[in-house]
Write a protein that holds these residues in place. Structure first.
Motif, short mmCIF file in Angstrom:
data_model
loop_
_atom_site.label_atom_id
_atom_site.label_comp_id
_atom_site.label_asym_id
_atom_site.label_seq_id
_atom_site.Cartn_x
_atom_site.Cartn_y
_atom_site.Cartn_z
N ASN A 33 0.83 -1.21 0.00
CA ASN A 33 0.00 0.00 0.00
C ASN A 33 0.86 1.26 0.00
O ASN A 33 0.53 2.25 -0.67
CB ASN A 33 -0.93 0.01 1.22
CG ASN A 33 -2.04 -1.01 1.10
OD1 ASN A 33 -2.35 -1.46 0.00
ND2 ASN A 33 -2.63 -1.39 2.21
N ASP B 273 2.27 1.71 -3.46
CA ASP B 273 1.20 2.22 -4.32
C ASP B 273 1.12 3.74 -4.22
O ASP B 273 1.10 4.45 -5.23
CB ASP B 273 -0.17 1.66 -3.89
CG ASP B 273 -0.35 0.21 -4.31
OD1 ASP B 273 0.45 -0.26 -5.16
OD2 ASP B 273 -1.27 -0.44 -3.80
N GLN C 77 2.25 6.78 -7.07
CA GLN C 77 1.27 7.78 -7.52
C GLN C 77 1.75 9.19 -7.24
O GLN C 77 1.55 10.11 -8.05
CB GLN C 77 -0.09 7.53 -6.85
CG GLN C 77 -1.23 8.32 -7.48
CD GLN C 77 -1.37 8.01 -8.97
OE1 GLN C 77 -1.50 6.87 -9.38
NE2 GLN C 77 -1.33 9.06 -9.79
N LYS D 95 -1.90 -3.52 -8.80
CA LYS D 95 -1.95 -2.07 -8.96
C LYS D 95 -0.56 -1.50 -9.25
O LYS D 95 -0.42 -0.56 -10.05
CB LYS D 95 -2.52 -1.43 -7.69
CG LYS D 95 -2.79 0.05 -7.83
CD LYS D 95 -3.44 0.61 -6.58
CE LYS D 95 -3.67 2.11 -6.71
NZ LYS D 95 -4.25 2.69 -5.49
N GLN E 243 0.64 0.77 -12.35
CA GLN E 243 1.33 2.05 -12.20
C GLN E 243 2.67 2.04 -12.96
O GLN E 243 3.07 3.06 -13.54
CB GLN E 243 1.57 2.35 -10.72
CG GLN E 243 0.30 2.71 -9.96
CD GLN E 243 0.54 2.83 -8.48
OE1 GLN E 243 1.21 1.99 -7.89
NE2 GLN E 243 0.01 3.87 -7.87
N ASP F 147 -7.24 -7.20 -10.83
CA ASP F 147 -6.63 -6.29 -9.86
C ASP F 147 -6.92 -4.82 -10.15
O ASP F 147 -6.78 -3.96 -9.28
CB ASP F 147 -5.10 -6.49 -9.81
CG ASP F 147 -4.73 -7.89 -9.33
OD1 ASP F 147 -5.51 -8.44 -8.52
OD2 ASP F 147 -3.67 -8.40 -9.73
N VAL F 148 -7.25 -4.50 -11.39
CA VAL F 148 -7.45 -3.11 -11.80
C VAL F 148 -8.71 -3.03 -12.64
O VAL F 148 -9.04 -3.95 -13.38
CB VAL F 148 -6.23 -2.59 -12.61
CG1 VAL F 148 -6.41 -1.10 -12.95
CG2 VAL F 148 -4.93 -2.80 -11.86
N ASP G 141 -9.92 1.61 -16.50
CA ASP G 141 -8.62 2.25 -16.28
C ASP G 141 -7.56 1.66 -17.22
O ASP G 141 -6.72 2.39 -17.76
CB ASP G 141 -8.18 2.09 -14.83
CG ASP G 141 -9.05 2.89 -13.87
OD1 ASP G 141 -9.65 3.89 -14.32
OD2 ASP G 141 -9.14 2.52 -12.69
#
Length: 698
Positions: A391, A394, A398, A424, A428, A453-454, A458
């Protein structure tokens, strides 16, 4: 005829009488319901009415209304009228306190005393007598007040309170002490011992005062008397004695959380901060946790490094986000950033097994100060560990994407365990590759991505942008047409149609949305201008850009509109086919977000020595900035930093932004921002610049 006239007059009189009586009933009803405004309006009309027999009652009630409505001047005038016109009225006794209140509030004590002395013997109750005492007090006539009290009141608690007050005002402490001892024998009230203790404090006899505080406690078992005893010593700077007295609370109540809280509150109140730290240590031995309170005191004393270490001791049993916020808040204190950094570094070195959360805090410390080199190095250390939190990674990726720091985060991801690059994070990673222009690698990552997962939308949107980057606009249009009126996707769709060679279709899409309030109109006007340029409809392009500037002068697209208008309509472009073609190429790459190529396109315009040169150079530096080529951008900006440059305000802003956001050098950023504010106070981004200056100074 005369008889008929008399009958008519009699009917009219009865009618008028019944109206006034009915109004009086309405007024009384309003009065009883505390609707004083409506009641006062009616009572005022009925003043002097021959049908209202009890005019004294009306005047009294009208006075009460005005008093309740905070119209004391009117209340006093009405009640004076009552006194003069109806001296024997039953309402005088209750009117006098209202009049005295008015006079007392205006410090007209002598007038109030004269008024009360005139009427006081007519009424046997204590209400007016007590008011007279209050007026003597207000006028500081304590001798008169004491004598009047002794002559007119019997022994009661009220009598004790007032006599004690007057004796102390008259500095007759010894007499007051004797009197209070007698009062205790009568009423057995332990508070009287407290009053005696206060008098001994005034005399400077603290030992005797303490004995009477103890007597008050023994009689009542109220710990407030122990607290007051300690306060006596604290107020007179007898710290050790105060601590000793308050220490008795632990014997009385026991070693409980409540006791420690109570005593700690007293220590804080009187500034015993170092003693407070010792108290918290004792509490810790008794298994009571005052960590946050202790840290607050350490910060108050300026012991910031110790405070950070205390936070780190409880990191495993406290919410991480709370610990992180508090440590970062300490780092914001002037001069504390390096101290906090050194404490974190020391703890990472001393306990490498538990370094992961410390590295995270250190990362945020650097990131929030825009020290991106250090932030990147910390991340490299973090991802090399075994206890990496997905997390956190992630969020970090971002954050770097949001700051256009694609090369940095690319290096970090490359050093991660391959097993972590999934879900994720893998998505990314594909986003980063897209921004770096590595379109095929980005597509490979999306192909290997577990679609669960996404969100599919997107993935499709990223693929569409990748296809746009590759020049495969047909594929991007196919993907984007599936997602209705989402603004971002819609704008990418009409751009794809443009680059596919269908600007007319793009314009059709724009026209469809012109009435849609959900679509920002400045964007539509800007896009419309771009597409008209591609259709070589220069006049209509100008009209769109000018309309945008007229209606939305502060739009994010205003600068770009001015730039495009200025260049497109310049003779050095429109009269030179080669340059016109190059400018088309620039627009295409710029709006595809291929900023590196766009910057190179502007260089190919070969405008050196023309009036356009500085404007184009500025936009070239902007392209390199957006491409993450900060040094290239700064090299161009240095050439444009001369005072006579027509783009100087924009140069100062962009140079400041590079140092502020990218380099993390807020001191250097301040130099550019302050110069911008001093020389160009009307610059459109001036308020945002001021906010950045405040942040940098903090």
């Amino acid at each position: 005829m005369i008889l008929l006239l008399l009958i008519i007059l009699n009917i009219a009189t009865v009618g008028s009488q019944s109206i006034d009586l009915e109004l009086a009933k309405q007024a009384d009803d309003h009065f009883e319901k505390h609707n004083y405004y409506n009641a006062s309006k009616i009572y005022e009309k009925l003043k002097g009415s021959p049908d209202i027999k009890k005019q004294d009652r009306l005047l009294y009630r009208l006075g009460v209304c005005y008093d309740s409505l905070q119209k004391q001047e009117k209340a006093f005038a009405v009640l004076q009228e009552l006194l003069s016109d109806y001296p024997s009225s039953e309402y005088i006794e209750t009117s006098l306190p209202l009049m005295v209140k008015y006079l007392g509030a205006r410090r007209k004590y002598s007038e109030a005393i004269a008024l009360l002395e005139k009427y006081i013997n007519q009424y046997p109750g204590d209400q007016l007598k007590q008011k007279l005492l209050e007026m003597y007090e207000g006028n500081k006539e304590y001798d008169k007040a004491l004598k009047y009290l002794e002559d007119n009141f019997s022994l009661s608690r009220y009598y004790v309170e007032k006599k004690y007050l007057y004796l102390t005002y008259l500095k007759k402490n010894e007499e007051a002490i004797r009197f209070l001892n007698e009062a205790f024998d009568k009423f057995n009230d332990p508070y009287y011992y407290k009053m005696i203790a206060d008098l001994y404090v005034d005399n400077g006899d603290f030992d005797t005062a303490e004995r009477f505080y103890d007597k008050a406690y023994d009689q009542s078992k109220d710990i407030q008397y122990i607290i007051d005893s300690g306060r006596m010593y604290a107020i007179h700077n007898k710290t050790e004695k105060a601590k000793q007295v308050w220490g008795r609370l632990f014997q009385i109540i026991g070693k409980k959380q409540f006791t420690y809280q109570h005593v700690a509150g007293l220590y804080k109140e009187y500034g015993f901060y170092n003693d407070l730290l010792d108290l918290y240590e004792k509490a810790k031995k008794d298994n009571f946790d005052f960590t946050q309170d202790k840290i607050d005191v350490l910060q108050m004393l300026g012991k910031y490094k110790v405070a950070v270490n205390e936070y780190l001791k409880v990191m495993n049993r406290t919410n991480f986000s709370v610990i992180k916020k508090n440590i970062l808040d300490i780092a914001m204190v002037e001069g504390q950033h390096q101290d906090v950094e050194s404490v974190l570094m020391e703890n990472i070195s001393d306990s490498p097994r538990q370094a992961a959360p410390l590295l995270k805090i250190l990362y945020y410390l650097y990131y929030e100060r825009s020290q991106m080199d250090k932030a990147e190095n910390i991340l490299l250390s973090y991802v090399a560990r075994q206890d990496v939190e997905t997390n956190f990674i992630d969020d970090v990726i971002q954050q770097f994407i949001n700051r256009n720091q694609y090369n940095r985060i690319f290096r970090v991801i490359k050093n991660m365990d391959k097993k972590m690059i999934q879900g994720k994070i893998q998505f990314q990673y594909a986003t980063v590759l897209y921004h770096l222009g590595q379109y095929d690698r980005a597509l490979d990552e999306l192909d290997r991505l577990n679609r669960k997962d996404v969100k599919k939308e997107d993935i499709d949107f990223l693929m569409a942008r990748i296809y746009m980057g590759k020049g495969d606009y047909r594929s991007s249009v196919t993907l984007l047409k599936n997602y209705g009126k989402d603004i971002v996707r819609y704008l990418n769709l009409i751009d794809s149609l443009l680059f596919l060679g269908k600007p007319e279709e793009s314009l059709d899409y724009i026209n469809k949305e012109k009435g849609n309030k959900n679509f920002p109109r400045d964007i539509l006007l800007f896009k419309e201008g771009i597409y008209f340029i591609f259709l070589n409809r220069t006049g209509e392009a100008k009209a769109s850009f000018n309309k945008l500037l007229e209606i939305y002068p502060n739009s994010d697209y205003a600068n770009e509109s001015v730039f495009l208008l200025y260049i497109w309509d310049n003779e050095f472009i429109k009269n030179n086919e080669k340059r016109k073609e190059t400018f088309y190429k620039f627009i295409k790459n710029y709006y595809k977000k291929d900023y590196q190529k766009a910057g190179e396109d502007l260089n190919d315009l070969n405008l050196k020595g023309t009036t356009l040169a500085e404007v184009v150079q500025y936009w070239q530096s902007r392209c390199f900035y957006l491409a993450g080529e900060d040094d290239k951008a700064l090299d161009i900006l240095k050439l444009l930093s001369k005072e006579e440059s027509i783009v100087l305000p924009y140069v100062l802003e962009l140079a400041g932004d590079i140092y502020y956001f990218k380099k993390g050098d807020k001191k250097q950023a301040l130099l550019f921002y302050k110069k911008l504010i001093d020389q160009y106070p009307q610059h459109p981004e001036i308020q945002q610049i001021r906010n950045r200056i405040l942040d940098a100074q903090l």
